[in-house]
Design a protein around this motif. Structure first.
Motif, PDB file in Angstrom:
ATOM      1  N   LEU A   1       0.864  -1.178   0.000  1.00 38.27           N
ATOM      2  CA  LEU A   1       0.000   0.000   0.000  1.00 38.27           C
ATOM      3  C   LEU A   1       0.899   1.226   0.000  1.00 38.27           C
ATOM      4  N   TYR A   2       0.519   2.224  -0.777  1.00 34.85           N
ATOM      5  CA  TYR A   2       1.328   3.436  -0.894  1.00 34.85           C
ATOM      6  C   TYR A   2       0.480   4.682  -0.674  1.00 34.85           C
ATOM      7  N   ALA A   3       1.113   5.695  -0.131  1.00 38.66           N
ATOM      8  CA  ALA A   3       0.478   7.005  -0.102  1.00 38.66           C
ATOM      9  C   ALA A   3       0.390   7.537  -1.534  1.00 38.66           C
ATOM     10  N   ASP A   4      -0.633   8.301  -1.805  1.00 39.31           N
ATOM     11  CA  ASP A   4      -0.806   8.832  -3.161  1.00 39.31           C
ATOM     12  C   ASP A   4       0.394   9.661  -3.599  1.00 39.31           C
ATOM     13  N   SER A   5       1.023  10.339  -2.651  1.00 38.90           N
ATOM     14  CA  SER A   5       2.127  11.234  -2.983  1.00 38.90           C
ATOM     15  C   SER A   5       3.371  10.508  -3.482  1.00 38.90           C
ATOM     16  N   VAL A   6       3.477   9.204  -3.229  1.00 38.78           N
ATOM     17  CA  VAL A   6       4.674   8.469  -3.643  1.00 38.78           C
ATOM     18  C   VAL A   6       4.361   7.353  -4.626  1.00 38.78           C
TER      19      VAL A   6
END
Length: 119
Positions: free
Chosen positions: A58-63
Motif C-alpha cells: 500500500l502506498y500514499a498517493d504522494s509516492v
C-alpha cells in the motif's frame, strides 16, 4: 523486534535512494512493515506498507509510482526504493512494524534516517 533504518542522504531532485530497515528477532517475518516520514515542522505521515509475506503493498498517493517497498525475510530487511525524488520528499524516514491494518497502530519503530532532496 528492534529496527534499524539506514540509507538516507543528500540527493538531487530526480535522483534515487534506497532505504533499508534491518530487523532483529526471529519474529520479524510475522510483521507487516511500514515506512513513514516526517518533514520539518510537519506531522509524521504514512508512506508505504508491505504485508508479512510481501504479497500486499500500500502506498500514499504522494509516492505512488515513484517509491517501491519490498522485503527479504531471509535477511530480516525491508527496503524502500525511492525514484524521481522531489524536494518535498525531504524528511526523516522511519520504518515500523505492525500486525494490524497498514494505517493502524505500529508496535515497533526504528530510529529514522534523513533524506534530503535538493532542487
Amino acid at each position: 523486534v528492534q529496527l534499524q533504518a539506514s540509507g538516507g542522504g543528500l540527493v538531487q531532485a530526480g535522483g534515487s535512494l534506497r532505504l533499508s530497515c534491518a530487523g532483529s528477532g526471529r519474529s520479524f517475518s510475522t510483521y507487516g512493515m511500514g515506512w513513514f516520514r516526517q518533514a520539518p515542522g510537519k506531522e509524521r505521515e504514512f508512506v508505504a506498507h508491505i504485508s508479512w509475506s510481501g504479497g500486499s503493498t500500500l502506498y500514499a498517493d504522494s509516492v505512488k509510482g515513484r517509491f517501491t517497498i519490498s522485503r527479504d525475510n531471509a535477511k530480516n530487511t525491508v527496503y524502500l526504493q525511492m525514484n524521481s525524488l522531489k524536494p518535498e520528499d525531504t524528511a526523516v524516514y522511519y520504518c515500523a512494524a505492525n500486525k494490524g491494518s497498514p494505517l493502524g497502530s505500529y508496535a515497533y519503530w526504528g530510529q529514522g534516517t534523513l533524506v534530503t532532496v535538493s532542487s
